[in-house]
Write a protein that holds these residues in place. Structure first.
Motif, PDB file in Angstrom:
ATOM      1  N   THR A 105      -4.180  73.334  65.822  1.00 59.83           N
ATOM      2  CA  THR A 105      -4.976  73.250  64.603  1.00 59.83           C
ATOM      3  C   THR A 105      -4.120  73.671  63.420  1.00 59.83           C
ATOM      4  O   THR A 105      -3.531  74.755  63.421  1.00 59.83           O
ATOM      5  N   THR A 107      -3.547  73.479  58.906  1.00 58.55           N
ATOM      6  CA  THR A 107      -4.202  73.364  57.609  1.00 58.55           C
ATOM      7  C   THR A 107      -3.397  72.422  56.729  1.00 58.55           C
ATOM      8  O   THR A 107      -2.209  72.654  56.482  1.00 58.55           O
ATOM      9  N   ARG A 113      -8.820  71.587  57.638  1.00 54.24           N
ATOM     10  CA  ARG A 113      -8.308  71.964  58.954  1.00 54.24           C
ATOM     11  C   ARG A 113      -8.449  70.770  59.899  1.00 54.24           C
ATOM     12  O   ARG A 113      -9.536  70.189  60.034  1.00 54.24           O
ATOM     13  N   THR A 115      -7.011  68.980  63.829  1.00 53.11           N
ATOM     14  CA  THR A 115      -6.381  69.232  65.130  1.00 53.11           C
ATOM     15  C   THR A 115      -5.405  68.108  65.436  1.00 53.11           C
ATOM     16  O   THR A 115      -5.786  66.925  65.484  1.00 53.11           O
TER      17      THR A 115
END
Length: 238
Positions: A105, A107, A113, A115
């Motif tokens: 994960t 940013t 955010r 994955t």
């Protein structure tokens, strides 16, 4: 039915790029000294009587500083290759992880955010080192020297995508140090690695069918313009 002037929805199969990154990779320096030098510059090629390259130069009164060294990408047989054109001579493949690609994960710059997946790539190849005299003639040439590097990428790589990677830039440098009691050859490799995650997909697009163009016939040998071009900007005068 005439398809030449109206559009319709069609389904096509194509290769979709899910992610694409480029990275400069500096392969760890490879150093050879003493016995290693004898192995990469085999004696049977140059009749050095058991001496390594530096000892060979010294015993013949040759100053190593009078020589230049060059290094190039080769296949496993020592043949020079172009890294951009002959990518088949390089190994660039995914390292399969026991538990598959691990989710990560991250940013984004926007603050969102998401994955992604951890993908590991292996790059392997060979280089050849040549020593040239002041006249540009090759005095010694090494056997192919293998190199390898493993790189980890964080990519959009869902299950079903495959890794496609190739080298867009390659540079190899070599330096030879010869003193009275020390001999060493250093080889460094820098490359630009382009990595894409791809998969075959079927997509719907709006399109129209193509018709063949009019054939362009070979020009006649007989000239059609009998007069040279005019210069209306200057003549006739206004």
């Amino acid at each position: 039915m005439d398809h030449s002037h109206h559009k319709e929805k069609v389904c096509i199969k194509t290769r979709k790029v899910y992610d694409w990154v480029t990275r400069q990779v500096d392969v760890p320096l490879k150093s050879f000294s003493n016995q290693d030098l004898e192995e990469i510059f085999p004696e049977h090629k140059y009749h050095r009587d058991g001496k390594n390259i530096c000892e060979f130069f010294t015993s013949h009164g040759i100053n190593p500083e009078d020589f230049t060294i060059r290094c190039f990408l080769s296949d496993e047989d020592g043949n020079r290759i172009d890294p951009v054109v002959d990518n088949d001579a390089l190994i660039c493949q995914e390292i399969i992880q026991p538990n598959g690609r691990q989710p990560v994960t991250v940013t984004l710059p926007s603050g969102e955010r998401v994955t992604l997946q951890k993908v590991k790539a292996l790059v392997k190849g060979h280089v050849v080192v040549q020593i040239l005299n002041a006249n540009g003639q090759v005095v010694c040439e090494s056997d192919p020297i293998p190199f390898a590097t493993a790189q980890t990428f964080i990519l959009c790589a869902p299950e079903g995508t495959i890794l496609d990677c190739h080298i867009s830039f390659f540079e190899c440098d070599a330096s030879l140090v010869c003193t009275h009691n020390f001999s060493q050859l250093d080889v460094s490799v820098t490359l630009c690695l382009e990595v894409q995650m791809e998969a075959d997909v079927k997509i719907e697009v709006e399109a129209r069918f193509c018709d063949p163009r009019e054939e362009i016939l070979e020009a006649t040998l007989c000239p059609t313009n009998k007069f040279p071009p005019q210069c209306p900007e200057v003549f006739p005068a206004h």
